[in-house]
Design a protein around this motif. Sequence first.
Motif, short mmCIF file in Angstrom:
data_model
loop_
_atom_site.label_atom_id
_atom_site.label_comp_id
_atom_site.label_asym_id
_atom_site.label_seq_id
_atom_site.Cartn_x
_atom_site.Cartn_y
_atom_site.Cartn_z
N LYS A 1 7.12 -2.02 -16.40
CA LYS A 1 6.33 -2.47 -17.55
C LYS A 1 4.99 -3.04 -17.09
CE LYS A 1 9.74 -1.69 -20.37
NZ LYS A 1 9.81 -0.44 -20.98
N ALA A 2 4.06 -3.16 -18.03
CA ALA A 2 2.69 -3.57 -17.73
C ALA A 2 2.61 -4.93 -17.04
CB ALA A 2 1.86 -3.59 -19.01
N GLN A 3 3.40 -5.91 -17.48
CA GLN A 3 3.34 -7.24 -16.86
C GLN A 3 3.85 -7.21 -15.43
OE1 GLN A 3 5.35 -9.73 -19.83
NE2 GLN A 3 3.38 -10.80 -20.08
N SER A 4 4.90 -6.46 -15.16
CA SER A 4 5.41 -6.34 -13.80
C SER A 4 4.40 -5.62 -12.91
CB SER A 4 6.75 -5.60 -13.78
OG SER A 4 7.74 -6.36 -14.42
N LEU A 5 3.75 -4.62 -13.47
CA LEU A 5 2.71 -3.90 -12.73
C LEU A 5 1.53 -4.83 -12.42
CD1 LEU A 5 1.91 -1.21 -11.50
CD2 LEU A 5 0.96 -0.56 -13.72
N LEU A 6 1.16 -5.66 -13.37
CA LEU A 6 0.09 -6.65 -13.14
C LEU A 6 0.48 -7.59 -12.00
CD1 LEU A 6 -2.50 -8.26 -13.85
CD2 LEU A 6 -1.12 -9.49 -15.54
N LEU A 7 1.71 -8.04 -11.98
CA LEU A 7 2.16 -8.92 -10.91
C LEU A 7 2.13 -8.21 -9.56
CD1 LEU A 7 3.26 -11.58 -9.89
CD2 LEU A 7 5.55 -10.85 -10.62
N LEU A 8 2.59 -6.97 -9.52
CA LEU A 8 2.54 -6.20 -8.27
C LEU A 8 1.10 -6.01 -7.80
CD1 LEU A 8 5.13 -3.30 -8.24
CD2 LEU A 8 4.70 -4.99 -6.47
N ASP A 9 0.23 -5.71 -8.72
CA ASP A 9 -1.19 -5.54 -8.40
C ASP A 9 -1.76 -6.85 -7.84
OD1 ASP A 9 -3.55 -4.10 -8.18
OD2 ASP A 9 -4.01 -4.16 -10.31
N THR A 10 -1.39 -7.96 -8.45
CA THR A 10 -1.84 -9.28 -7.98
C THR A 10 -1.30 -9.58 -6.59
OG1 THR A 10 -1.93 -10.06 -10.27
CG2 THR A 10 -1.89 -11.74 -8.55
N LEU A 11 -0.03 -9.29 -6.37
CA LEU A 11 0.56 -9.52 -5.04
C LEU A 11 -0.15 -8.67 -3.98
CD1 LEU A 11 4.34 -9.61 -6.00
CD2 LEU A 11 2.96 -11.54 -5.19
N THR A 12 -0.42 -7.43 -4.33
CA THR A 12 -1.10 -6.53 -3.40
C THR A 12 -2.48 -7.05 -3.04
OG1 THR A 12 0.09 -4.67 -4.36
CG2 THR A 12 -1.83 -4.13 -3.06
N ALA A 13 -3.15 -7.67 -3.99
CA ALA A 13 -4.50 -8.20 -3.74
C ALA A 13 -4.49 -9.31 -2.69
CB ALA A 13 -5.10 -8.72 -5.04
N PHE A 14 -3.37 -9.99 -2.50
CA PHE A 14 -3.28 -11.04 -1.50
C PHE A 14 -3.12 -10.48 -0.08
CE2 PHE A 14 -2.11 -13.61 -5.21
CZ PHE A 14 -2.94 -14.70 -5.00
N SER A 15 -2.79 -9.20 0.03
CA SER A 15 -2.62 -8.60 1.35
C SER A 15 -3.97 -8.18 1.92
CB SER A 15 -1.67 -7.40 1.27
OG SER A 15 -2.25 -6.35 0.53
N LYS A 16 -3.98 -7.93 3.21
CA LYS A 16 -5.19 -7.50 3.90
C LYS A 16 -5.03 -6.04 4.34
CE LYS A 16 -6.90 -11.87 4.96
NZ LYS A 16 -7.82 -12.27 3.97
N ARG A 17 -6.14 -5.39 4.62
CA ARG A 17 -6.14 -3.99 5.02
C ARG A 17 -5.17 -3.74 6.18
NH1 ARG A 17 -7.98 -2.15 9.23
NH2 ARG A 17 -9.32 -3.92 9.62
N GLN A 18 -5.21 -4.58 7.19
CA GLN A 18 -4.40 -4.37 8.39
C GLN A 18 -2.90 -4.54 8.14
OE1 GLN A 18 -6.90 -6.52 8.06
NE2 GLN A 18 -6.52 -8.45 9.09
N ASP A 19 -2.51 -5.17 7.03
CA ASP A 19 -1.10 -5.32 6.70
C ASP A 19 -0.46 -3.98 6.36
OD1 ASP A 19 -1.58 -8.03 6.97
OD2 ASP A 19 -1.64 -8.41 4.80
N TRP A 20 -1.28 -3.01 5.99
CA TRP A 20 -0.78 -1.71 5.55
C TRP A 20 -0.79 -0.67 6.67
CZ3 TRP A 20 1.31 -1.22 0.72
CH2 TRP A 20 1.13 -2.32 -0.12
#
Length: 132
Positions: free
Chosen positions: A47-66
């Motif tokens: 759902k949209a709210q869960s996707l928003l949360l995932l997007d927000t969590l991803t924003a806290f990561s750095k390029r090298q984490d991936w």
Amino acid sequence: MKNQSWRKPTPGLAAGRMHAEAGEQCSCTKTDAILALKKVAAAIGLKAQSLLLLDTLTAFSKRQDWEQGHRPIVWPSNALLEAQTGFARATLKRHLRKLSDMGLVTFNDSANGKRWGHRRSDGHIAQAYGID
């Protein structure tokens, strides 16, 4: 299923841990990861709210984490996540649980349940407890 933290073991947590370990063998950009997730969101019932949360969590990561051999563990507090998403605490916890039940995130818990992390000078995670 072996319990690796103080959380009640669930099939979703086990699946999330398995996906996180498999993801260490891959390399992609965080942008590619979130775009791929957005493409399949409806098909997997995200759902949209869960996707928003995932997007927000991803924003806290750095390029090298991936990069291959690394995991994008993030450690924002619930208060920070609430501020970023506009969710109430109960809503935030519900969506974190939903993402966990779906196997999309897992938790790397510290002994006291606090999220925290430390990065080396090259930006890679040295030690982290948080959302994986």
